[in-house]
Design a protein around this motif. Sequence first.
Motif, PDB file in Angstrom:
ATOM      1  N   SER A  37       0.832  -1.191   0.000  1.00  0.00           N
ATOM      2  CA  SER A  37       0.000   0.000   0.000  1.00  0.00           C
ATOM      3  C   SER A  37       0.877   1.255   0.000  1.00  0.00           C
ATOM      4  O   SER A  37       1.860   1.323   0.741  1.00  0.00           O
ATOM      5  N   GLY A  38       0.549   2.189  -0.856  1.00  0.00           N
ATOM      6  CA  GLY A  38       1.288   3.455  -0.885  1.00  0.00           C
ATOM      7  C   GLY A  38       2.579   3.398  -1.694  1.00  0.00           C
ATOM      8  O   GLY A  38       3.363   4.338  -1.691  1.00  0.00           O
ATOM      9  N   LYS A  41       1.421   2.293  -7.049  1.00  0.00           N
ATOM     10  CA  LYS A  41       0.794   1.502  -8.124  1.00  0.00           C
ATOM     11  C   LYS A  41      -0.276   2.309  -8.860  1.00  0.00           C
ATOM     12  O   LYS A  41      -0.300   2.364 -10.083  1.00  0.00           O
ATOM     13  N   THR A  42      -1.151   2.956  -8.078  1.00  0.00           N
ATOM     14  CA  THR A  42      -2.228   3.736  -8.693  1.00  0.00           C
ATOM     15  C   THR A  42      -1.653   4.924  -9.468  1.00  0.00           C
ATOM     16  O   THR A  42      -2.086   5.212 -10.585  1.00  0.00           O
TER      17      THR A  42
HETATM   18  N1  LIG Z   1      -2.998  13.625  -4.889  1.00  0.00           N
HETATM   19  C1  LIG Z   1      -2.026  13.266  -4.065  1.00  0.00           C
HETATM   20  N2  LIG Z   1      -1.324  14.188  -3.364  1.00  0.00           N
HETATM   21  C2  LIG Z   1      -0.316  13.841  -2.541  1.00  0.00           C
HETATM   22  N3  LIG Z   1       0.085  12.552  -2.337  1.00  0.00           N
HETATM   23  C3  LIG Z   1      -0.589  11.592  -2.994  1.00  0.00           C
HETATM   24  C4  LIG Z   1      -1.675  11.888  -3.892  1.00  0.00           C
HETATM   25  N4  LIG Z   1      -2.128  10.724  -4.388  1.00  0.00           N
HETATM   26  C5  LIG Z   1      -1.375   9.749  -3.841  1.00  0.00           C
HETATM   27  N5  LIG Z   1      -0.454  10.269  -2.994  1.00  0.00           N
HETATM   28  C6  LIG Z   1       0.544   9.517  -2.224  1.00  0.00           C
HETATM   29  O1  LIG Z   1       1.388   8.823  -3.135  1.00  0.00           O
HETATM   30  C7  LIG Z   1       1.747   7.559  -2.621  1.00  0.00           C
HETATM   31  C8  LIG Z   1       1.432   6.482  -3.630  1.00  0.00           C
HETATM   32  O2  LIG Z   1       0.016   6.403  -3.792  1.00  0.00           O
HETATM   33  P1  LIG Z   1      -0.701   5.305  -4.660  1.00  0.00           P
HETATM   34  O3  LIG Z   1      -2.169   5.565  -4.568  1.00  0.00           O
HETATM   35  O4  LIG Z   1      -0.106   5.254  -6.001  1.00  0.00           O
HETATM   36  O5  LIG Z   1      -0.330   3.982  -3.852  1.00  0.00           O
HETATM   37  P2  LIG Z   1      -0.793   2.478  -4.139  1.00  0.00           P
HETATM   38  O6  LIG Z   1       0.453   1.673  -4.304  1.00  0.00           O
HETATM   39  O7  LIG Z   1      -1.770   2.446  -5.263  1.00  0.00           O
HETATM   40  O8  LIG Z   1      -1.467   2.119  -2.753  1.00  0.00           O
HETATM   41  P3  LIG Z   1      -2.783   1.228  -2.411  1.00  0.00           P
HETATM   42  O9  LIG Z   1      -2.368  -0.193  -2.623  1.00  0.00           O
HETATM   43  O10 LIG Z   1      -3.013   1.541  -0.971  1.00  0.00           O
HETATM   44  O11 LIG Z   1      -3.876   1.656  -3.330  1.00  0.00           O
HETATM   45  C9  LIG Z   1       1.020   7.403  -1.291  1.00  0.00           C
HETATM   46  O12 LIG Z   1       1.903   7.702  -0.256  1.00  0.00           O
HETATM   47  C10 LIG Z   1      -0.083   8.424  -1.378  1.00  0.00           C
HETATM   48  O13 LIG Z   1      -0.415   8.898  -0.095  1.00  0.00           O
END
Ligand SMILES: Nc1ncnc2c1ncn2[C@@H]1O[C@H](COP(=O)(O)OP(=O)(O)OP(=O)(O)O)[C@@H](O)[C@H]1O
Length: 362
Positions: A37-38, A41-42
């Motif tokens: 998480s974090g 990926k997204t």
């Molecule tokens: N709009 C934003 N502004 C600031 N930080 C952001 C923003 N969107 C995401 N982040 C931060 O960027 C990092 C990566 O986020 P992302 O959503 O890509 O993680 P992820 O791997 O998809 O996590 P998950 O498995 O929990 O969905 C995280 O620390 C998140 O808090």
Amino acid sequence: MSFLKVNGLQVKIGNFILDNISFELNEGQIITILGPSGSGKTILLESIAGFHTLNKGKIYLENKDISILPVEKREIGFMFQDYALFPHWTVRENILSSFKFNKGYKKININPEKIIKMLHIEDLLDRYPINLSGGERQRVALARSLVANPKMFLFDEPMSALDARTRENLRDELLSILKNLSLSAIYVTHDHIEAFTLGDLVGIINKGKLVQIGERNKIFRNPNSIFVADFIGIENLFSAKIQLVKKVSPELYFIIAKHKQIEFKIFSKEQFSTNDEVFLSIRSEDISFLDESEEKNDNFKNIIILEVIDIVQIDFFYKIFLGGDVLLKVITLKDSIKKHKINTGKKIKVHIDPEYIHIIKA
Ligand SMILES: Nc1ncnc2c1ncn2[C@@H]1O[C@H](COP(=O)(O)OP(=O)(O)OP(=O)(O)O)[C@@H](O)[C@H]1O
């Protein structure tokens, strides 16, 4: 020539940096992205879809630089966990809306009826989203995205809200549909089983960096770090010290690594040096049981006697916890438990093929 090429991508969002992401995907290939998480990926998917400005790097789709194209011009479909259907439209209207909106795309070669059949949603066409189960809603969302006829697909944990059985069924259907239509896709998941079932390629991301990427079979037994080994579900990981390194062919080394009193014999393509501190990684399905009378130790076999500590049933499999000079977990079937009369407390011989022990630099 690759279908999708992501080259040296860097994206900064707030304090988060997605950095130096490079990979290539051929037409019809699926890459699964695994990561905690974090880890970004997204943001990676959103960057490819066109929601973020790239700080560095380029994205090419069918050799065309799409790095600065707006979202709607990229012809990339996406489906997320909370993919919203229009609540006041029936399933049919929801699906066809996407067909109409995307008529601007060059080649409409997808027949909505074929997609509806493939996803077994013929009987749901007159219902409203509120009257569908979670799995049905995801099927409809998938149909809607597919009839838009994108060049490729991005999936962000689309199954994570579904129960295990529905998830498994839908995953198998999705795989057969993507392969049937020869659609390339990037599929983000937390679940290593999903990652290895769906992905031709598997990439592991941590703290905004792609820490390993490769063909599924290569990644499966050859993680390049403890982090990756743990993340791809390798359950046997322990420290060891290299005792002997011998080149047996131009590309293969025979290595002995010691953990407590046990000397593990290993074939490795990587070179290590005597006294290197390393970790050994062994998949729990790569350990087999031997009967008392079977096989004597020789130079190229790992035969260890350990005590059965616990036996846990998981679906059709059994996980056997073994203890002694090394703690090992073994996945096996009921037949094997019967054949080897495995009971808690019993001392049992196990065999590990030297090719299935992977060495990770500490
Ligand atoms: N709009 C934003 N502004 C600031 N930080 C952001 C923003 N969107 C995401 N982040 C931060 O960027 C990092 C990566 O986020 P992302 O959503 O890509 O993680 P992820 O791997 O998809 O996590 P998950 O498995 O929990 O969905 C995280 O620390 C998140 O808090």
